[in-house]
Enzyme design. Sequence first.
Site, PDB file in Angstrom:
ATOM      1  N   LYS A  53       5.153 -26.108  55.569  1.00  0.00           N
ATOM      2  CA  LYS A  53       4.229 -26.760  54.718  1.00  0.00           C
ATOM      3  C   LYS A  53       3.412 -27.798  55.391  1.00  0.00           C
ATOM      4  CE  LYS A  53       6.455 -24.454  50.662  1.00  0.00           C
ATOM      5  NZ  LYS A  53       7.473 -24.552  49.602  1.00  0.00           N
ATOM      6  N   GLN A  97      10.332 -28.798  46.087  1.00  0.00           N
ATOM      7  CA  GLN A  97      10.947 -27.639  46.853  1.00  0.00           C
ATOM      8  C   GLN A  97      12.232 -27.156  46.027  1.00  0.00           C
ATOM      9  OE1 GLN A  97       9.790 -26.167  49.559  1.00  0.00           O
ATOM     10  NE2 GLN A  97      11.260 -24.730  49.357  1.00  0.00           N
ATOM     11  N   ASP A 120       2.057 -24.993  43.056  1.00  0.00           N
ATOM     12  CA  ASP A 120       2.773 -24.265  43.212  1.00  0.00           C
ATOM     13  C   ASP A 120       2.605 -23.118  41.799  1.00  0.00           C
ATOM     14  OD1 ASP A 120       4.686 -23.661  44.951  1.00  0.00           O
ATOM     15  OD2 ASP A 120       6.219 -25.007  44.464  1.00  0.00           O
TER      16      ASP A 120
END
Length: 301
Positions: A53, A97, A120
Amino acid sequence: MGARILEGKQVADGVKRGLRERIAVLEARGVVPGLAVIMVGDDPASASYVNMKGKACQELGLRSRALRMPVDLPEDELLKLIDGLNHDPEINGILVQMPVPKHIDVGKVIAAIDPDKDVDAFHPINVGKMLIGSGDGFLPATPHGIQVLLAAYGIDVAGKHVVIIGRSNIVGKPLAAILMQKGKGADATVTVCHSRTRDLRAITTQADVLVCAVGKAGFVTADMVREGAVVVDVGSNRIEDPAAPRGYRFVGDVDFEAVREKASAITPVPKGVGPMTIAMLMYNTVLAAERALERQGGPKV
Ligand code: NAP
């Protein structure tokens, strides 16, 4: 004849090219979109996703902040960290994460992220907006990436039977929600299967588009696929391979060589759904920055 290979990597590169233009417009207005990625613990797979990322941000000239926290970080410290990022004007997107260590309540963590920075798209507000189809939230990167990939190859799911194996909150459920909406790139008839589904094969062989997100190498065999179906392999399974440079490699959930002989189109692993996920995360970060500028009274980008 073998199936057409749906090259996620190429489509993802196209998405990123489109983003570069939008990033340039933002930069001209003094805005550099910023993504913060929090990682708790030192799980090597998570570390490699965080690196990917960060690299994607770098490639596009986005601001990227990787916050690596110790595995015993108390939950309230994590919530404080998120709160700080919620109020940080340099940061447009925040993601934690997964997985987080067991002492941390994932639901609390997701709910703590400002929905306007929830790139997300796991926050209940964004999940709700996705289900309603309001269009003003964010869509989660993997299912959105699958929708964009199919559209890029002119595969119209309208009226088709899409069968999804897997009902996770990050792939199966949101993909069903996205493809069942009214409108472009959607209008599908969706069936979601899971570990309690009876006679899976009877359902998967009815699929015009079969999506597998189970996490088991070789799970989808050729007898589960209808002749001419489109097959999307979300799985990413690490298998040992002494011949591979690192001693292991990644394979999908689909028995690729056998299924490609039956399908009309198929995504490879790697370079299929994976690159689309990263590209759509970048897309959400840029979108978040554009919306933040608009909220500050700037012109619509
Ligand atoms: P997950 O949360 O573990 O969910 C797996 C799903 O598969 C569950 O719904 C489970 O059913 C179902 N399942 C397990 N065994 C089954 C069986 N025998 N028959 C039918 N269904 C079965 O996994 P996930 O997070 O969705 O991820 C799935 C895979 O996709 C993993 O390999 C992951 O690494 C990969 N992934 C890749 C990307 C990417 O960008 N390429 C992104 C996300 C995930 P139950 O709900 O009944 O347990």
